[in-house]
Design an enzyme around this catalytic site. Sequence first.
Site, mmCIF file in Angstrom:
data_model
loop_
_atom_site.group_PDB
_atom_site.id
_atom_site.type_symbol
_atom_site.label_atom_id
_atom_site.label_comp_id
_atom_site.label_asym_id
_atom_site.label_seq_id
_atom_site.Cartn_x
_atom_site.Cartn_y
_atom_site.Cartn_z
ATOM 1 N N PHE A 222 0.858 -1.192 0.000
ATOM 2 C CA PHE A 222 0.000 0.000 0.000
ATOM 3 C C PHE A 222 0.889 1.235 0.000
ATOM 4 C CE2 PHE A 222 -2.417 3.546 1.391
ATOM 5 C CZ PHE A 222 -3.677 3.345 0.866
ATOM 6 N N ASP A 331 9.232 3.405 1.361
ATOM 7 C CA ASP A 331 8.051 4.149 1.789
ATOM 8 C C ASP A 331 7.882 4.000 3.296
ATOM 9 O OD1 ASP A 331 5.657 5.333 2.239
ATOM 10 O OD2 ASP A 331 4.506 4.103 0.837
ATOM 11 N N LYS A 362 2.127 10.953 7.846
ATOM 12 C CA LYS A 362 1.532 10.489 9.110
ATOM 13 C C LYS A 362 2.149 11.170 10.339
ATOM 14 C CE LYS A 362 -0.335 6.078 7.478
ATOM 15 N NZ LYS A 362 -1.773 6.011 7.664
ATOM 16 N N THR A 386 1.138 23.873 -5.573
ATOM 17 C CA THR A 386 0.899 25.184 -4.934
ATOM 18 C C THR A 386 1.541 25.255 -3.549
ATOM 19 O OG1 THR A 386 -1.235 25.306 -6.028
ATOM 20 C CG2 THR A 386 -0.851 26.857 -4.219
HETATM 21 O O1 PSZ Z 1 -7.409 3.573 3.260
HETATM 22 C C1 PSZ Z 1 -6.482 4.379 3.144
HETATM 23 O O2 PSZ Z 1 -6.391 5.263 2.275
HETATM 24 C C2 PSZ Z 1 -5.337 4.251 4.081
HETATM 25 S S1 PSZ Z 1 -5.474 3.358 5.460
HETATM 26 C C3 PSZ Z 1 -3.869 3.567 5.843
HETATM 27 C C4 PSZ Z 1 -3.223 4.306 4.943
HETATM 28 C C5 PSZ Z 1 -4.080 4.729 3.940
HETATM 29 N N1 PSZ Z 1 -1.895 4.512 4.980
HETATM 30 C C6 PSZ Z 1 -1.296 5.489 4.186
HETATM 31 C C7 PSZ Z 1 -0.014 5.197 3.496
HETATM 32 C C8 PSZ Z 1 0.861 4.185 3.925
HETATM 33 O O3 PSZ Z 1 0.566 3.425 4.993
HETATM 34 C C9 PSZ Z 1 2.047 3.964 3.210
HETATM 35 C C10 PSZ Z 1 3.015 2.915 3.641
HETATM 36 N N2 PSZ Z 1 2.333 4.717 2.141
HETATM 37 C C11 PSZ Z 1 1.517 5.692 1.718
HETATM 38 C C12 PSZ Z 1 0.339 5.956 2.374
HETATM 39 C C13 PSZ Z 1 -0.529 7.052 1.872
HETATM 40 O O4 PSZ Z 1 -0.588 8.081 2.787
HETATM 41 P P1 PSZ Z 1 -1.834 9.070 2.778
HETATM 42 O O5 PSZ Z 1 -3.014 8.310 3.264
HETATM 43 O O6 PSZ Z 1 -1.399 10.175 3.674
HETATM 44 O O7 PSZ Z 1 -1.998 9.511 1.371
#
Ligand code: PSZ
Length: 505
Positions: A222, A331, A362, A386
């Site tokens: 992910f 990541d 996060k 932006t």
């Molecule tokens: O359902 C969702 O969109 C979720 S639930 C947990 C996440 C997203 N985690 C975000 C995440 C991550 O765990 C890793 C390893 N890489 C990128 C992301 C994306 O971060 P955000 O959500 O800030 O875009």
Amino acid sequence: MASLKNVGRSLARCTLQSVARGPHIQSVRCRAAAPAVNVRPVDDEPAAPMVKTAIPGPRSKELLRDLESIQNSEAVQFFVDYDRSHGNYITDADDNVLLDLYTQIASIPIGYNHPNLMAVMQKPENLGHFINRPALGVFPPKDWAEKLRKTLLAVAPPGMSEVQTMACGACSVEHAQKALFIAYKARQRGGAPPTKEELSSCVMNQPPGSPDLSILSFKGAFHGRTMGALAVTHSKAIHKLDFPTPLWPAASFPELRYPLEDFVQENRAEEERCLAEVRDLIEIYQKKGRPVVGIAVEPIQCEGGDNHATPYFFQGLQDITRENSIGLLIDEVQTGCASTGKFWAHEHWNLREPPDTVSFAKKMLTGGFYYREQYRPKEGFRIFNTWVGDPAKVTLLEEVVKVIKSQNLVTNMANIGEYLQQGLKDAQTKFPGVVKNARGLGSLCSIDFNNSATRDKAILALREKGIHVGSCGDVAIRLRPTLIFQKKHADVFFDCFDSVLSSFK
Ligand code: PSZ
């Protein structure tokens, strides 16, 4: 309304197409005499959970009806009273007080309403950062470089000294990917500028300006939901359905057996198998005319089910990137910022050289990525938007970094992680038919249930007792405590966990 009545169903639905994984326990290493941990208590933090209504309660349900008149709110679990949430405890709209081991999907670094952060908000000299959100790429505040040095660079991964801020995690991953593409093409051009044909064709998504290149990722990964990040995400159908993502290679992520130290040979063979697959895919995609410019990988596949691999695997991946002159994107959006007992999870691996890019978000409060010098674009406006971040968030991060350092919270995470992992192992010894595969790195730990239905039931049963945990993959619950989580909090969790597991026996 439907979703609040059926949180279990909603949790199950999110596993439309997840990858079941083997379990792993990371061995706990002996540490040299560590500096004393001095976690200061947070004012107003409750001493224990207190549950007065069903969760979601009547007020949450009412608020949901209101929100649903505006947008799809199926994912909402309960509404929160953030003003009345303190430290490790979250208070919902019905006055239920829960010990929070999920922390806004692992994104609250030092607890709710930390007094130091409240103070930062009240300092007159910070107001300008909160009120005036600048277009950082073109009109940065005069103290911007100094702020970056005090925050992101003060905690930079070893050997990395350049950083680019961004907004969310996906946006950070996506721009790190762009840095890999830019560097790859710049190398190919050998210093020559892009051709006229490249410049005109790229605008119409056509080659040669818009080349057929790829980034290799892993099944179960992910990395976010924007299109580039989604292209390297493979955890659940709910993330991917209906989107025309590019056909890029995805290799198997190791499915290791646990505890890691008991299955060293088997796990080594599994990691060799996955590394060989990575090598094969790079060759296949080269022949296909869609060369791989980089490899994106999480230190632990979190959304995919808390799947661990050993340092050997990550060292092997780095070797492959060196052999092929391509980039390595680690990541650390979920694993970064101290929770694994090192500031960055990849510091556990003893890599021969720093990774090429490291994305974060996060608990870091701002998104962004670190990169090695050769990944700095030569032209402006290539890694750009932006806001490219937010000085208000970096102002808060400055205080978070101070608290982490002054209270030795990285060590706290190593210590509490050992305690949590041991507690999970004890639980699986006591309830062998119910839970298995206790595993973790520092405080970032998890345990599997026999099936999704039991896992979802456990999450709801824990919530009824005032414990808020998250799910991941098909059968795991994951713990993502704050950096100020302590033994007393863990004991509250384990008491409730024991009683829930006893009821399942
Ligand atoms: O359902 C969702 O969109 C979720 S639930 C947990 C996440 C997203 N985690 C975000 C995440 C991550 O765990 C890793 C390893 N890489 C990128 C992301 C994306 O971060 P955000 O959500 O800030 O875009």
